[in-house]
Design a protein around this motif. Structure first.
Motif, mmCIF file in Angstrom:
data_model
loop_
_atom_site.group_PDB
_atom_site.id
_atom_site.type_symbol
_atom_site.label_atom_id
_atom_site.label_comp_id
_atom_site.label_asym_id
_atom_site.label_seq_id
_atom_site.Cartn_x
_atom_site.Cartn_y
_atom_site.Cartn_z
ATOM 1 N N MET A 1 0.850 -1.197 0.000
ATOM 2 C CA MET A 1 0.000 0.000 0.000
ATOM 3 C C MET A 1 0.881 1.241 0.000
ATOM 4 S SD MET A 1 -3.429 -0.722 2.234
ATOM 5 C CE MET A 1 -2.707 -0.110 3.720
ATOM 6 N N SER A 2 0.330 2.326 -0.526
ATOM 7 C CA SER A 2 1.064 3.575 -0.606
ATOM 8 C C SER A 2 1.078 4.276 0.745
ATOM 9 C CB SER A 2 0.420 4.492 -1.652
ATOM 10 O OG SER A 2 -0.884 4.864 -1.227
ATOM 11 N N VAL A 3 1.943 5.295 0.862
ATOM 12 C CA VAL A 3 2.005 6.094 2.089
ATOM 13 C C VAL A 3 0.656 6.761 2.359
ATOM 14 C CG1 VAL A 3 3.079 8.103 3.156
ATOM 15 C CG2 VAL A 3 4.489 6.467 1.887
ATOM 16 N N VAL A 4 0.023 7.251 1.296
ATOM 17 C CA VAL A 4 -1.280 7.898 1.469
ATOM 18 C C VAL A 4 -2.306 6.904 1.997
ATOM 19 C CG1 VAL A 4 -3.166 9.053 0.261
ATOM 20 C CG2 VAL A 4 -0.794 9.600 -0.315
ATOM 21 N N ALA A 5 -2.284 5.689 1.489
ATOM 22 C CA ALA A 5 -3.227 4.670 1.950
ATOM 23 C C ALA A 5 -2.993 4.343 3.424
ATOM 24 C CB ALA A 5 -3.102 3.413 1.095
ATOM 25 N N TRP A 6 -1.733 4.203 3.828
ATOM 26 C CA TRP A 6 -1.437 3.927 5.242
ATOM 27 C C TRP A 6 -1.854 5.106 6.126
ATOM 28 C CZ3 TRP A 6 -1.097 -0.508 7.282
ATOM 29 C CH2 TRP A 6 -0.498 -1.576 6.628
ATOM 30 N N THR A 7 -1.682 6.319 5.629
ATOM 31 C CA THR A 7 -2.133 7.496 6.386
ATOM 32 C C THR A 7 -3.644 7.471 6.558
ATOM 33 O OG1 THR A 7 -0.290 8.799 5.510
ATOM 34 C CG2 THR A 7 -2.131 10.017 6.486
ATOM 35 N N ALA A 8 -4.354 7.067 5.496
ATOM 36 C CA ALA A 8 -5.810 6.954 5.586
ATOM 37 C C ALA A 8 -6.217 5.881 6.581
ATOM 38 C CB ALA A 8 -6.392 6.661 4.201
ATOM 39 N N LEU A 301 -7.978 16.134 7.635
ATOM 40 C CA LEU A 301 -7.554 16.480 6.281
ATOM 41 C C LEU A 301 -7.131 15.266 5.452
ATOM 42 C CD1 LEU A 301 -5.503 19.737 6.998
ATOM 43 C CD2 LEU A 301 -7.972 19.434 6.695
ATOM 44 N N ALA A 302 -6.579 14.260 6.119
ATOM 45 C CA ALA A 302 -6.099 13.081 5.380
ATOM 46 C C ALA A 302 -7.208 12.360 4.618
ATOM 47 C CB ALA A 302 -5.394 12.117 6.335
ATOM 48 N N PRO A 303 -8.421 12.175 5.182
ATOM 49 C CA PRO A 303 -9.443 11.433 4.426
ATOM 50 C C PRO A 303 -9.790 12.040 3.064
ATOM 51 C CG PRO A 303 -10.025 11.474 6.736
ATOM 52 C CD PRO A 303 -8.853 12.397 6.584
ATOM 53 N N PRO A 304 -10.106 13.347 2.950
ATOM 54 C CA PRO A 304 -10.408 13.859 1.600
ATOM 55 C C PRO A 304 -9.203 13.839 0.667
ATOM 56 C CG PRO A 304 -10.408 15.645 3.217
ATOM 57 C CD PRO A 304 -10.353 14.380 3.984
ATOM 58 N N VAL A 305 -8.003 14.038 1.232
ATOM 59 C CA VAL A 305 -6.802 13.948 0.394
ATOM 60 C C VAL A 305 -6.665 12.529 -0.147
ATOM 61 C CG1 VAL A 305 -4.275 14.016 0.409
ATOM 62 C CG2 VAL A 305 -5.579 15.843 1.509
ATOM 63 N N ALA A 306 -6.897 11.530 0.703
ATOM 64 C CA ALA A 306 -6.792 10.134 0.271
ATOM 65 C C ALA A 306 -7.828 9.816 -0.800
ATOM 66 C CB ALA A 306 -6.958 9.203 1.465
ATOM 67 N N VAL A 307 -9.032 10.359 -0.660
ATOM 68 C CA VAL A 307 -10.059 10.130 -1.678
ATOM 69 C C VAL A 307 -9.623 10.730 -3.016
ATOM 70 C CG1 VAL A 307 -12.412 10.727 -2.362
ATOM 71 C CG2 VAL A 307 -11.954 9.954 -0.030
ATOM 72 N N ASN A 314 -5.515 6.566 -9.130
ATOM 73 C CA ASN A 314 -5.834 5.140 -9.276
ATOM 74 C C ASN A 314 -5.291 4.318 -8.103
ATOM 75 O OD1 ASN A 314 -7.082 3.034 -10.625
ATOM 76 N ND2 ASN A 314 -5.216 2.464 -11.743
ATOM 77 N N ASP A 315 -5.437 4.849 -6.888
ATOM 78 C CA ASP A 315 -5.000 4.159 -5.664
ATOM 79 C C ASP A 315 -6.261 3.727 -4.917
ATOM 80 O OD1 ASP A 315 -4.001 3.329 -3.206
ATOM 81 O OD2 ASP A 315 -2.485 4.916 -3.102
ATOM 82 N N ALA A 316 -6.733 2.523 -5.191
ATOM 83 C CA ALA A 316 -8.004 2.060 -4.640
ATOM 84 C C ALA A 316 -7.971 1.979 -3.118
ATOM 85 C CB ALA A 316 -8.361 0.692 -5.230
ATOM 86 N N ALA A 317 -6.853 1.495 -2.551
ATOM 87 C CA ALA A 317 -6.760 1.362 -1.095
ATOM 88 C C ALA A 317 -6.886 2.718 -0.415
ATOM 89 C CB ALA A 317 -5.442 0.696 -0.715
ATOM 90 N N ALA A 318 -6.185 3.719 -0.962
ATOM 91 C CA ALA A 318 -6.272 5.065 -0.389
ATOM 92 C C ALA A 318 -7.684 5.617 -0.532
ATOM 93 C CB ALA A 318 -5.263 5.994 -1.062
ATOM 94 N N GLY A 319 -8.282 5.439 -1.700
ATOM 95 C CA GLY A 319 -9.607 5.983 -1.948
ATOM 96 C C GLY A 319 -10.668 5.387 -1.045
ATOM 97 N N TRP A 320 -10.710 4.050 -0.943
ATOM 98 C CA TRP A 320 -11.735 3.410 -0.132
ATOM 99 C C TRP A 320 -11.527 3.676 1.359
ATOM 100 C CZ3 TRP A 320 -16.243 1.799 -1.677
ATOM 101 C CH2 TRP A 320 -16.410 1.413 -3.008
ATOM 102 N N THR A 321 -10.298 3.614 1.815
ATOM 103 C CA THR A 321 -10.046 3.842 3.246
ATOM 104 C C THR A 321 -10.314 5.296 3.619
ATOM 105 O OG1 THR A 321 -8.300 2.163 3.119
ATOM 106 C CG2 THR A 321 -8.380 3.509 5.102
#
Length: 390
Positions: A1-8, A301-307, A314-321
């Motif tokens: 998973m990406s850093v953004v996804a882990w942050t989410a 702030l992290a949730p809307p950024v992750a979306v 195209n980072d599904a894990a970040a978007g869904w989390t």
């Protein structure tokens, strides 16, 4: 998973804790507890500190004069060096409306070591004690009360053996900026001081809402207030803490029939309201400031950024989390919007409002280190005492 996804993921975990482990702060069902009429109604002194309040007094003071209280009550309005005719207007309103007796007094300029509002309260409390009331109602000059407000507060205190009963007044929400920021102000306050924790016997969490505080006079003497909190800028939380530490029982909830009539039509007005005391809330600590900035960024702030990353990158894990965390956040804000009778479509905008609060908090620290401290109505307190620990 990406850093953004882990942050989410971290944000979602934080929201799981806030949802279930932070005293159900997001619920709005903490209202005045059970009330029974006492056999005899105690004497009450209503103390109103007022500085440059001629604009709002016509909408608030008549509601105090018209209180339907079965016992003896009087109003002491402390005109704290106003230059806009606050005192004269108060006397004119009392003559026009009648009702409870009114005394208008002036304390003079604050002595060193006192913030203005607490200096005014000290003067009012001292005068009120001459007639030995059992309770003191401390209420701001911009607060309008329903006719039964004082009666209900006293009944709640007597019935439940409470030394301090405080209601968070329903703030004015009319303009666009007020709709965006005011409900969030109460939401964030209740997140920091969950009302259920405040109201739990033996709790270490203490808070009050300074616009409406019914205080047993003996509890005030036992806690040494207002002298013991004379430098506090966040005076309501400090007051509740002093009463609680001296063995008093406190209660805090949302109000029905206690409303602020003060307008905040511009963003600048709301900005000053928040920033004047935000850094004092953080004990003037750079470390707490840094932690607050990081915490607000992670949680809000992290949730809307992750979306956005999920959709555009195209980072599904970040978007869904991120989307799930954002949904939980939105859901916790809905009860407060219902309480304020605001459109529920404002709930998804909470991250933007949180960003504004983050900037206000940083600005509060900047103003402090520039030597402006907590400025309010022509007075500046360069190094006020911070709120005591919970």
């Amino acid at each position: 998973m990406s850093v953004v996804a882990w942050t989410a993921v971290g944000s979602l975990a934080a929201w799981g804790w806030l949802l279930l482990g932070q005293g159900f702060f997001w619920r709005t069902d903490q209202r005045l507890p059970r009330r029974e009429a006492p056999d005899s109604w105690p004497d009450v002194a209503v103390i109103v500190p007022a500085r440059e309040e001629a604009e709002v007094l016509p909408f608030s003071l008549p509601s105090l004069l018209a209180q339907d209280y079965p016992g003896r009550a009087e109003i002491v309005l402390v005109d704290d060096g106003s230059t806009d005719g606050t005192g004269e207007l108060a006397r004119a309103l009392a003559e026009q409306h009648g009702g409870l007796p009114l005394r208008v007094v002036s304390p003079g300029e604050p002595e060193p070591g006192w913030t203005g509002k607490l200096w005014a309260l000290r003067h009012g409390v001292t005068l009120a004690r001459e007639r030995e009331p059992e309770y003191l109602l401390l209420t701001d000059a911009d607060i309008a009360h329903a006719p039964d407000s004082l009666r209900e507060l006293v009944a709640a205190a007597r019935t439940n053996g409470l030394d301090l009963v405080s209601q968070m007044a329903r703030l004015r929400v009319a303009g666009g900026w007020e709709r965006l920021i005011v409900p969030a102000f109460v939401y964030f306050f209740s997140q920091l001081y969950p009302f259920r924790w405040v109201n739990r016997p033996g709790s270490r969490t203490a808070a009050a809402a300074g616009g409406c505080v019914l205080l047993r006079a003996q509890a005030a003497e036992r806690a040494g207030v207002p002298e013991s909190i004379r430098q506090a800028v966040i005076d309501d939380v400090s007051l509740a803490g002093a009463v609680q530490r001296s063995g008093g029982r406190i209660w805090l909830g949302l109000a029905d029939g206690v409303d602020s009539v003060r307008p905040y039509p511009r963003l600048a007005d709301l900005w000053r309201m928040v920033s004047r005391s935000a850094y004092a809330q953080l004990l003037h600590s750079p470390l707490l400031l840094a932690g607050t900035v990081v915490g607000l960024a992670l949680v809000y702030l992290a949730p809307p950024v992750a979306v956005c990353v999920g959709v555009l990158g195209n980072d599904a894990a970040a978007g869904w989390t991120g989307g799930l965390a954002w949904a939980v956040m939105t859901g916790t804000y809905l009860p407060m919007l219902r309480y304020y009778r605001q459109p529920l479509l404002l709930a998804p905008l909470l991250p933007f409002t949180a960003l504004l609060y983050l900037l206000m908090t940083v600005d509060s620290a900047v103003q402090h280190y520039r030597g402006h401290g907590a400025a309010w109505k022509g007075r500046t307190y360069a190094r006020p005492q911070a709120t005591p620990d919970r």
